[in-house]
Write an enzyme that holds these catalytic residues in place. Structure first.
Site, PDB file in Angstrom:
ATOM      1  N   SER A 189      25.635 -49.235  26.015  1.00 46.21           N
ATOM      2  CA  SER A 189      26.805 -48.395  26.318  1.00 46.21           C
ATOM      3  C   SER A 189      27.079 -48.193  27.806  1.00 46.21           C
ATOM      4  CB  SER A 189      26.662 -47.025  25.642  1.00 46.21           C
ATOM      5  OG  SER A 189      26.900 -47.136  24.256  1.00 46.21           O
TER       6      SER A 189
ATOM      7  N   LYS B 245      27.692 -36.034  29.346  1.00 41.99           N
ATOM      8  CA  LYS B 245      27.011 -35.178  28.376  1.00 41.99           C
ATOM      9  C   LYS B 245      25.804 -35.866  27.723  1.00 41.99           C
ATOM     10  CE  LYS B 245      30.210 -32.043  28.915  1.00 41.99           C
ATOM     11  NZ  LYS B 245      29.932 -30.835  29.739  1.00 41.99           N
ATOM     12  N   THR B 246      25.544 -37.095  28.098  1.00 40.68           N
ATOM     13  CA  THR B 246      24.421 -37.815  27.487  1.00 40.68           C
ATOM     14  C   THR B 246      23.366 -38.137  28.546  1.00 40.68           C
ATOM     15  OG1 THR B 246      25.450 -39.979  27.861  1.00 40.68           O
ATOM     16  CG2 THR B 246      25.944 -38.875  25.775  1.00 40.68           C
ATOM     17  N   GLY B 247      22.166 -38.398  28.089  1.00 45.40           N
ATOM     18  CA  GLY B 247      21.109 -38.880  28.974  1.00 45.40           C
ATOM     19  C   GLY B 247      20.551 -37.875  29.960  1.00 45.40           C
TER      20      GLY B 247
END
Length: 279
Positions: A49, A198-200
């Site tokens: 991604s 918002k990820t990782g």
């Protein structure tokens, strides 16, 4: 580049950290748009991604070229909202929805929504169009070949969506510091999204002092394969330091026999090593 801390070069410290890891690890850093360091750059790594950044750069180029505003609404039918993939968008709007391009970009970049990514591929003309765009701005050592849905159907296709570590860092460098993609409302918008990812949170930002830094990043995560290894655990980022320095960083872990917690911690520890050598 010979940055030293505690008597070791940055390259030595990173190599020491990854030496015993049961995985193929590639790292690249570009400091102040000038000094570069690349480790295991002769290997190709599945982008997963992280390629949503590459795609977003093409999307805003498409909008700019056609003078289409970010507020342009796109109708999303249920046929584009597949339920067998990671998609907060599908979970919220299972019966379809009409959204502005800006919101679809947020879903793709900020939440890593796979359906949103494929909707954007449909908008610009598919992976090969993204590939041609990347070549036009001087990004060559990577390849965008498949959509998220095509990778879901065959996980081995993820290896055909590849990059070198240095090219991963170069993409972030071009987005945040380059002139090829422009510096306007379009590029500013996707940069703002990445600054609010918002990820990782357990990866590049995890061990860094967030209260004094500006951190933009995008993760990529692959599935577990039949042999028990994880296909990929990645993060690419751009970091601004209080002392005026900035750097782009890419960390790719391929075919890892470590668990997810260890992979994410390794990314966090490499990120911390780089930060401590530059602060």
């Amino acid at each position: 580049m010979k940055i030293s801390i505690y008597g070791q070069t940055l390259e030595e410290m990173i190599n020491r950290k990854i030496r015993e890891v049961k995985a193929d690890v590639g790292v690249a850093i570009i400091i102040n748009s000038k000094d570069t360091l690349a480790i295991n750059n002769e290997h190709n790594y599945p982008m997963l991604s992280t390629y949503k950044v590459h795609q977003a750069m093409k999307v805003v180029d498409f909008l700019r070229e056609k003078t289409v505003p970010l507020t342009k609404e796109i109708e999303i039918p249920t046929s584009q909202l597949k339920s067998n993939t990671y998609s907060p968008l599908q979970q919220k709007y299972p019966s379809g929805v009409t959204l502005p391009v800006s919101e679809i970009l947020r879903y793709s970049l900020q939440l890593s929504d796979n359906n949103a990514c494929d909707i954007l591929f449909s908008l610009v003309g598919g992976p090969m169009v993204v590939n041609r765009y990347l070549e036009s701005i001087g990004v060559h050592d990577c390849n965008v070949a498949y959509t998220e849905d095509e990778m879901r159907q065959d996980i081995n296709r993820a290896y055909d969506n590849w990059t070198t570590p240095l090219e991963g860092a170069i993409v972030m460098e071009k987005l945040f510091c380059g002139i090829e993609i422009g510096d306007d409302q379009y590029s500013s918008f996707i940069k703002e999204i990445l600054y609010n990812s918002k990820t990782g949170e357990k990866r590049i930002p995890c061990l860094l002092p967030k209260d004094i830094l500006k951190i933009a990043h995008k993760t990529g995560t692959g599935p577990k394969k039949e042999d028990g290894s994880i296909l990929g655990v990645n993060d690419i980022g751009f970091i601004e330091l209080p002392n005026g320095k900035h750097y782009s960083i890419a960390i790719f872990i391929k075919d890892s026999y470590e668990d997810m917690q260890r992979n994410e911690l390794l990314i966090a520890e490499i990120s911390e090593i780089v930060f401590n050598s530059l602060k």
